[in-house]
Scaffold this motif. Structure first.
Motif, mmCIF file in Angstrom:
data_model
loop_
_atom_site.group_PDB
_atom_site.id
_atom_site.type_symbol
_atom_site.label_atom_id
_atom_site.label_comp_id
_atom_site.label_asym_id
_atom_site.label_seq_id
_atom_site.Cartn_x
_atom_site.Cartn_y
_atom_site.Cartn_z
ATOM 1 N N ALA A 191 -11.292 63.172 29.159
ATOM 2 C CA ALA A 191 -10.391 62.773 29.720
ATOM 3 C C ALA A 191 -10.503 60.929 30.239
ATOM 4 O O ALA A 191 -11.335 60.210 30.835
ATOM 5 C CB ALA A 191 -10.686 62.835 31.481
ATOM 6 N N ARG A 192 -11.866 60.156 28.904
ATOM 7 C CA ARG A 192 -12.394 59.236 28.864
ATOM 8 C C ARG A 192 -11.427 57.948 29.363
ATOM 9 O O ARG A 192 -9.945 57.619 29.129
ATOM 10 C CB ARG A 192 -12.440 59.161 27.149
ATOM 11 N N TYR A 193 -11.953 56.956 30.583
ATOM 12 C CA TYR A 193 -10.833 56.323 31.120
ATOM 13 C C TYR A 193 -9.438 56.766 31.547
ATOM 14 O O TYR A 193 -8.365 55.844 31.552
ATOM 15 C CB TYR A 193 -10.844 55.104 30.191
ATOM 16 N N GLU A 194 -9.604 57.829 31.935
ATOM 17 C CA GLU A 194 -8.387 58.063 32.391
ATOM 18 C C GLU A 194 -8.999 59.247 34.003
ATOM 19 O O GLU A 194 -10.172 59.539 34.654
ATOM 20 C CB GLU A 194 -8.051 60.078 31.571
ATOM 21 N N SER A 195 -7.923 59.239 34.844
ATOM 22 C CA SER A 195 -8.047 59.833 36.060
ATOM 23 C C SER A 195 -7.938 61.745 35.893
ATOM 24 O O SER A 195 -6.945 62.421 35.449
ATOM 25 C CB SER A 195 -7.339 59.269 37.106
ATOM 26 N N LEU A 196 -9.286 62.345 36.557
ATOM 27 C CA LEU A 196 -8.705 63.690 36.461
ATOM 28 C C LEU A 196 -8.346 64.314 38.213
ATOM 29 O O LEU A 196 -8.804 63.817 39.484
ATOM 30 C CB LEU A 196 -9.988 64.464 36.746
ATOM 31 N N GLU A 197 -6.822 63.965 38.268
ATOM 32 C CA GLU A 197 -6.211 65.119 39.707
ATOM 33 C C GLU A 197 -6.057 65.967 39.586
ATOM 34 O O GLU A 197 -5.048 66.759 38.515
ATOM 35 C CB GLU A 197 -4.838 63.911 39.739
ATOM 36 N N PHE A 198 -6.257 66.966 40.468
ATOM 37 C CA PHE A 198 -6.682 68.578 40.889
ATOM 38 C C PHE A 198 -5.492 68.666 42.354
ATOM 39 O O PHE A 198 -5.979 67.901 43.522
ATOM 40 C CB PHE A 198 -7.436 68.715 41.817
ATOM 41 N N THR A 199 -4.950 69.196 41.577
ATOM 42 C CA THR A 199 -3.613 70.502 42.724
ATOM 43 C C THR A 199 -3.650 71.351 42.261
ATOM 44 O O THR A 199 -4.556 71.646 41.346
ATOM 45 C CB THR A 199 -2.479 69.831 41.931
ATOM 46 N N GLU A 256 3.781 60.211 36.454
ATOM 47 C CA GLU A 256 3.259 60.236 35.259
ATOM 48 C C GLU A 256 1.902 60.856 34.272
ATOM 49 O O GLU A 256 1.206 60.332 35.019
ATOM 50 C CB GLU A 256 3.945 58.856 34.064
ATOM 51 N N TYR A 257 2.136 61.967 33.735
ATOM 52 C CA TYR A 257 1.054 61.896 33.832
ATOM 53 C C TYR A 257 -0.201 62.447 32.043
ATOM 54 O O TYR A 257 1.228 62.758 31.209
ATOM 55 C CB TYR A 257 0.570 63.540 33.991
ATOM 56 N N GLU A 258 -0.009 61.877 31.694
ATOM 57 C CA GLU A 258 -0.802 61.899 30.087
ATOM 58 C C GLU A 258 -0.828 63.715 29.443
ATOM 59 O O GLU A 258 -0.382 63.913 28.371
ATOM 60 C CB GLU A 258 -2.212 61.662 29.537
ATOM 61 N N ARG A 259 -1.074 64.041 30.530
ATOM 62 C CA ARG A 259 -1.191 66.119 30.084
ATOM 63 C C ARG A 259 -1.769 66.817 31.907
ATOM 64 O O ARG A 259 -2.137 65.913 32.310
ATOM 65 C CB ARG A 259 -2.087 66.648 28.950
#
Length: 419
Positions: A191-199, A256-259
């Motif tokens: 998750a390099r330099y990405e935000s992990l958003e938990f849902t 928008e999410y990368e994955r």
């Protein structure tokens, strides 16, 4: 295209209607954090830049926690520099011997982090406060020094990964097992330099302390931050702590999410990360042949009262295996006092453990439990890099407090359910 939860917070603090992944922004800060190792460097940069005032004495927190009480002359000198700076600028949130706790446990407890905040800290695990629905991330000491003077810093807006949680946790399984499993899935740079958003519906199955643990270790997957929705669990936690207004932000439906990563909590079991990377995740039952010398239960990741209670449940009526050392580190004075009040200290001491003052201690190879050559430790801390806790050929196995306690009793890596 809509914005993620992180992007909404950054847009608000940058005074913009919207931001996009990769955009460079200048954002106002709600809190600037430093500790006894990183703050002296920030002070040196602050002074070298000619600054003669801080932006807001109530929005800076200096927590002496890594080598406090001081372990040597260098540690004492660093704390003295922080102490002098705090007095000079009347820093309200200065925590030293008697009041200090491990910074990332202390700040939420004291109500200094709130939903919707934008927080930086000169410590990589500053991402902890995403558990409350804040954007928080670690920075270098130079950025901290400038931020103490200006109240602003720059960011590159991160893209995001959505982690959709479903199911329920099994007995003995906790947030630590969830984050070790996730890091095992995507790797330390997944998750390099990405935000992990938990849902997802599984969010409601995780306590605020589980979320704090998971956000704390978002950086171990390379993430810029790890953030959670503001729900009833969050609101209950901040209700009697945060004494100011705050704003909850939600991701847009078309964000928008990368994955998207799907995690069914039903599938997660007690997990251990083997040396020398947190991504080396395996089931706790795979370690029966790995004899250990020490366990550590504490740190900014797992030193909260529920963590100590989970360990005490394992230790009650049991004792450490011969040759195993057990070190318990409550994260804050409040946790320390409450654990003592609830009789947890008696359980730990009857089991052969010692109880430390609140400190980072051995987590970063500081003190209070350094490993000798060839020794193995099961630890509830957050990193197991080469030499992290002592000798370069020592080994750290990351686990939950329950798994660490069970391993201490068995003398080898063990699943709590197998006692």
């Amino acid at each position: 295209m809509g914005m993620t939860q992180t992007q909404k917070i950054l847009a608000r603090h940058a005074g913009l209607d919207e931001v996009r992944a990769g955009q460079l922004i200048q954002a106002k800060l709600d809190l600037v954090l430093g500790n006894d190792i990183t703050t002296p460097v920030a002070i040196n940069e602050f002074e070298a830049s000619g600054f003669d005032s801080v932006f807001d004495k109530d929005k800076i927190a200096l927590v002496m926690d890594h080598f406090v009480p001081n372990k040597d002359i260098k540690a004492a000198t660093q704390c003295k520099q922080c102490r002098v700076f705090a007095r000079k600028f009347d820093i309200r949130h200065y925590y030293d011997v008697g009041t200090m706790g491990i910074e990332h446990a202390l700040l939420p407890e004291q109500g200094l982090a709130a939903p919707g905040d934008c927080i930086i800290g000169a410590d990589s695990h500053t991402c902890t406060y995403g558990a409350l629905g804040a954007f928080s991330t670690g920075v270098g000491s130079t950025d901290m020094g400038a931020a103490m003077a200006t109240g602003e810093t720059w960011f590159k807006v991160p893209a995001a990964i959505r982690v959709n949680l479903t199911g329920k946790l099994k007995p003995f399984v906790s947030g630590k097992d969830v984050i070790l499993t996730l890091i095992g899935m995507i790797g330390v740079d997944g998750a390099r330099y990405e935000s992990l958003e938990f849902t997802g519906p599984g969010v409601a199955e995780l306590s605020i302390y589980d979320r704090l643990t998971i956000s704390n270790m978002a950086i171990e997957a390379g993430a810029k931050n790890g953030i959670w929705p503001v729900d009833d669990i969050t609101r209950e936690y901040v209700k009697d702590r945060v004494k100011r207004e705050w704003t909850a932000y939600e991701a847009d439906d078309d964000a928008e999410y990368e994955r998207v990563i799907e995690i069914n909590l039903d599938d997660i079991d007690c997990t251990v990360s083997y040396p020398h990377l947190p991504e080396n995740a395996r089931g706790a039952r795979e370690g029966k042949n790995i004899k250990i010398d020490q366990i550590v239960i504490g740190s900014c990741t797992n030193g909260q009262l529920p963590d100590l209670k989970a360990a005490a449940e394992i230790f009650k009526g049991r004792h450490l295996a011969p040759g195993v050392r057990g070190i318990i580190i409550p994260a804050t004075p409040t946790v320390y006092r409450e654990a003592m009040k609830q009789g947890l200290f008696d359980i730990f001491m009857d089991a052969g453990c010692i109880i430390s003052t609140p400190t980072c201690g051995p987590c970063l190879g500081g003190y209070m439990g350094i490993l000798a050559s060839g020794e193995k430790c099961v630890s509830s801390t957050n990193r197991n890099f080469v030499g992290r806790m002592g000798a370069i050929d020592s080994e750290i196995y990351l686990a939950s407090p329950a798994t660490a306690a069970a391993s201490g009793v068995m003398g080898h890596i063990a699943h709590p359910a197998d006692l």
